[in-house]
Scaffold this active site. Structure first.
Site, short mmCIF file in Angstrom:
data_model
loop_
_atom_site.label_atom_id
_atom_site.label_comp_id
_atom_site.label_asym_id
_atom_site.label_seq_id
_atom_site.Cartn_x
_atom_site.Cartn_y
_atom_site.Cartn_z
N ASP A 30 0.86 -1.19 0.00
CA ASP A 30 0.00 0.00 0.00
C ASP A 30 0.89 1.23 0.00
O ASP A 30 2.00 1.20 0.54
CB ASP A 30 -0.93 0.00 1.23
CG ASP A 30 -2.20 0.79 0.98
OD1 ASP A 30 -3.27 0.18 0.90
OD2 ASP A 30 -2.10 2.03 0.83
N GLU A 146 -14.49 -9.47 -7.26
CA GLU A 146 -14.72 -9.78 -5.85
C GLU A 146 -16.13 -9.34 -5.49
O GLU A 146 -16.54 -8.24 -5.85
CB GLU A 146 -13.69 -8.99 -5.02
CG GLU A 146 -13.81 -9.17 -3.56
CD GLU A 146 -13.71 -10.62 -3.17
OE1 GLU A 146 -12.68 -11.24 -3.46
OE2 GLU A 146 -14.67 -11.14 -2.59
N ARG A 149 -19.10 -8.48 0.81
CA ARG A 149 -19.87 -7.42 1.47
C ARG A 149 -19.10 -6.97 2.69
O ARG A 149 -18.58 -7.83 3.44
CB ARG A 149 -21.23 -7.95 1.95
CG ARG A 149 -22.15 -8.43 0.89
CD ARG A 149 -23.20 -9.36 1.48
NE ARG A 149 -22.59 -10.54 2.08
CZ ARG A 149 -23.21 -11.40 2.91
NH1 ARG A 149 -24.45 -11.18 3.27
NH2 ARG A 149 -22.59 -12.45 3.39
N GLY A 255 -26.26 2.99 0.31
CA GLY A 255 -25.12 3.91 0.30
C GLY A 255 -23.86 3.08 0.26
O GLY A 255 -23.88 1.94 -0.20
N CYS A 258 -19.70 1.26 -2.69
CA CYS A 258 -19.85 0.43 -3.90
C CYS A 258 -21.10 0.74 -4.71
O CYS A 258 -21.00 1.26 -5.81
CB CYS A 258 -19.83 -1.05 -3.52
SG CYS A 258 -18.23 -1.55 -2.87
N ARG A 328 -18.76 6.19 3.85
CA ARG A 328 -18.75 6.70 2.47
C ARG A 328 -20.19 6.69 1.94
O ARG A 328 -20.88 5.69 2.03
CB ARG A 328 -17.86 5.82 1.57
CG ARG A 328 -16.38 6.08 1.80
CD ARG A 328 -15.54 5.13 0.97
NE ARG A 328 -15.70 3.74 1.39
CZ ARG A 328 -15.21 2.70 0.72
NH1 ARG A 328 -14.56 2.88 -0.41
NH2 ARG A 328 -15.38 1.48 1.18
C1 UDX Z 1 -22.14 -4.42 -1.98
C2 UDX Z 1 -22.49 -5.80 -2.59
O1 UDX Z 1 -23.49 -6.44 -1.78
C3 UDX Z 1 -21.24 -6.65 -2.67
O2 UDX Z 1 -21.54 -7.90 -3.30
C4 UDX Z 1 -20.18 -5.90 -3.47
O3 UDX Z 1 -18.98 -6.66 -3.51
C5 UDX Z 1 -19.91 -4.54 -2.85
O4 UDX Z 1 -21.13 -3.80 -2.75
P1 UDX Z 1 -21.68 -3.51 0.49
O5 UDX Z 1 -21.42 -2.18 -0.13
O6 UDX Z 1 -20.76 -4.03 1.54
O7 UDX Z 1 -21.72 -4.65 -0.64
O8 UDX Z 1 -23.14 -3.43 1.13
P2 UDX Z 1 -24.54 -4.19 0.99
O9 UDX Z 1 -24.69 -5.16 2.08
O10 UDX Z 1 -24.77 -4.66 -0.40
O11 UDX Z 1 -25.55 -2.97 1.29
C6 UDX Z 1 -25.54 -1.82 0.45
C7 UDX Z 1 -26.51 -0.79 0.92
O12 UDX Z 1 -27.84 -1.22 0.64
C8 UDX Z 1 -26.49 -0.47 2.42
O13 UDX Z 1 -26.56 0.94 2.58
C9 UDX Z 1 -27.73 -1.14 2.97
O14 UDX Z 1 -28.23 -0.48 4.10
C10 UDX Z 1 -28.67 -1.04 1.78
N1 UDX Z 1 -29.72 -2.08 1.73
C11 UDX Z 1 -29.40 -3.38 1.59
C12 UDX Z 1 -31.06 -1.70 1.79
O15 UDX Z 1 -31.39 -0.52 1.91
N2 UDX Z 1 -32.03 -2.67 1.71
C13 UDX Z 1 -31.74 -3.98 1.57
O16 UDX Z 1 -32.67 -4.79 1.49
C14 UDX Z 1 -30.37 -4.35 1.51
#
Ligand code: UDX
Length: 433
Positions: A30, A146, A149, A255, A258, A328
């Site tokens: 890094d 990848e 989550r 949010g 990703c 973020r």
């Molecule tokens: C996501 C993808 O799930 C993952 O496969 C990818 O590799 C990276 O992006 P992540 O950003 O860790 O993962 O969060 P995730 O669990 O997907 O949730 C994303 C957002 O959606 C969160 O803000 C969560 O609160 C919201 N969410 C999720 C909802 O509002 N409703 C739901 O039913 C599920």
């Protein structure tokens, strides 16, 4: 096998430590010396459940180390690219400067036997461009997206739903099969494909997940106009096995680092490719998502009888989702800041994300406990559904409040329990709940 992992954020730090669990010898690179120092001492510089134990086991094995010196990646059989691809400051497209910087840093250490494997989420076409760039070294390129989550990173890396290898040569597939041999032996499904498909699987998956969330939030808007109940509607939809219950939780929306930036970068890339019409619907997905934040702000102001000025608002949750300290593009902080800008005194609590939230929004007030945030508040907003909050007895919090009104923006609280404790309960998509 000797591996290098470039980039030690949520993805790279987890990947590096988990590759040691699979039996490999790993050097993590890094440019951030503080991150390298922390990881070298067994400290994970962010909150990820279970990663500290895997990191410590890796360091104790003597097969895991971290450095800022790309020269130490020399001789690795596989170099994994795990750097970030945030949204550009000046457009919705992906900022590839970290990817390009990492490839440039690796060029002097790549040799003809090396395989450069991309894991970062990138615009389709990036892998081919990197292959052109590294061709003079004789090294080869593969793409292995990848899907982890945050909050489940270790489990998702060691027990993934599927592995995707984008390769141009059967020899490269063989190398990746060796890297992931324990996972493949355990029955993890593998799809071997071309570069473009491998890159697209990731962005398409995130676009679908975002669409599912915004779909149910669009239904929440309709419930609000008709007196329907989104929680029951969602449960009923989820019982259809063709639809399924996952990612149908209506509320404040998505949010994080990703989903929001990935759908925007996907639209931007489609525009460059002349297929912008195919992804036009993602504009609506983004808009529906952002509207939920404004609706939550409006509900709070309504609960304060039309003005937030000089009123006190308690906010439970700052992280973009529970079990994470990541702020973020956090919907919770978006709402907190909007209410602060509307003149309110906003007091925020989060079990893990306070330091990150304070660094981003120093003007908000922060409390050490959920109860302290609620003290003297005119309205309480549940914005991130940590179990810490859903387990709280509403009767204990009620006497602390100036007015016992709660807005459950994640549909996570037990309505009956809160109402019978004496609270005025409001939620998104549940006008009659
Ligand atoms: C996501 C993808 O799930 C993952 O496969 C990818 O590799 C990276 O992006 P992540 O950003 O860790 O993962 O969060 P995730 O669990 O997907 O949730 C994303 C957002 O959606 C969160 O803000 C969560 O609160 C919201 N969410 C999720 C909802 O509002 N409703 C739901 O039913 C599920």
């Amino acid at each position: 096998m000797r591996l290098s992992v470039v980039g030690t954020g949520y993805l790279g730090a987890t990947h590096a430590a988990c590759m040691v669990e699979l039996g490999h010898e790993v050097v993590g690179l890094d440019t951030d010396a503080a991150k390298v120092a922390a990881l070298s001492q067994g400290r994970v510089p962010f909150w990820e459940p279970g990663l500290d134990a895997v990191l410590q086991r890796g360091l104790d094995s003597g097969r895991l180390r971290f450095t800022t010196d790309p020269g130490e990646a020399m001789g690795a059989r596989v170099h994994f690219l795990c750097v970030g691809t945030p949204q550009r400051a000046d457009s919705p497209a992906a900022d590839l400067s970290q990817v390009n910087g990492a490839v440039d840093a690796l060029l002097p250490v790549l040799d003809a036997g090396a395989l450069l494997v991309g894991k970062s989420t990138v615009p389709v076409g990036t892998a081919a461009a990197i292959a052109d760039k590294v061709r003079p070294t004789g090294a080869r390129v593969a793409w292995n997206p990848e899907f982890l989550r945050e909050g489940h990173a270790v489990e998702d890396t060691l027990r993934p739903d599927r592995l995707v290898f984008g390769v141009r040569d059967p020899g490269d597939e063989a190398v990746l099969r060796e890297v992931y041999a324990p996972l493949l032996d355990a029955g993890t499904p593998l799809l071997v494909t071309d570069f473009a498909t491998a890159e697209l699987v990731k962005v398409a998956a995130n676009a679908f997940l975002a669409t599912k969330i915004s779909f149910i939030n669009a239904m929440a808007e309709v419930c609000e106009a008709t007196g329907g109940d989104i929680v029951t509607l969602s449960a009923a939809l989820g019982m259809d096995p063709r639809i399924g219950p996952q990612f149908l939780r209506a509320g404040l929306g998505f949010g994080g680092g990703c989903l929001p930036k990935d759908i925007r970068a996907f639209m931007a890339r489609a525009g460059e490719l002349g297929v912008d019409e195919a992804l036009m619907f993602l504009r609506d997905i983004d808009d529906i998502n952002i509207r939920r934040r404004q609706h939550t702000v409006d509900l709070a102001i309504e609960a304060l009888h039309g003005s937030a000025t000089k009123r006190t608002i308690a906010v439970w949750g700052a992280a973009f989702k529970p079990d994470s300290d990541d702020v973020r593009d956090s919907p919770a902080l978006h709402v907190a800041r909007a209410l602060h800008d509307a003149g309110a005194r906003v007091v925020v609590h989060d079990p893990r994300a306070i330091d990150n939230a304070r660094a981003l929004f120093p003007d908000l007030e922060y409390a050490d406990t959920a109860e302290e945030a609620a003290r003297g508040a005119d309205v309480l907003l549940l914005l991130t559904e940590w179990r810490d909050y859903t387990g709280i007895d509403p009767a204990d919090v009620l006497p602390l409040m100036t007015t016992p009104t709660v807005i459950d923006a994640r549909n996570a609280l037990d309505v009956g329990r809160w109402r019978s404790a004496g609270w005025t309960y409001r939620a998104l998509g549940r006008p009659t709940a």
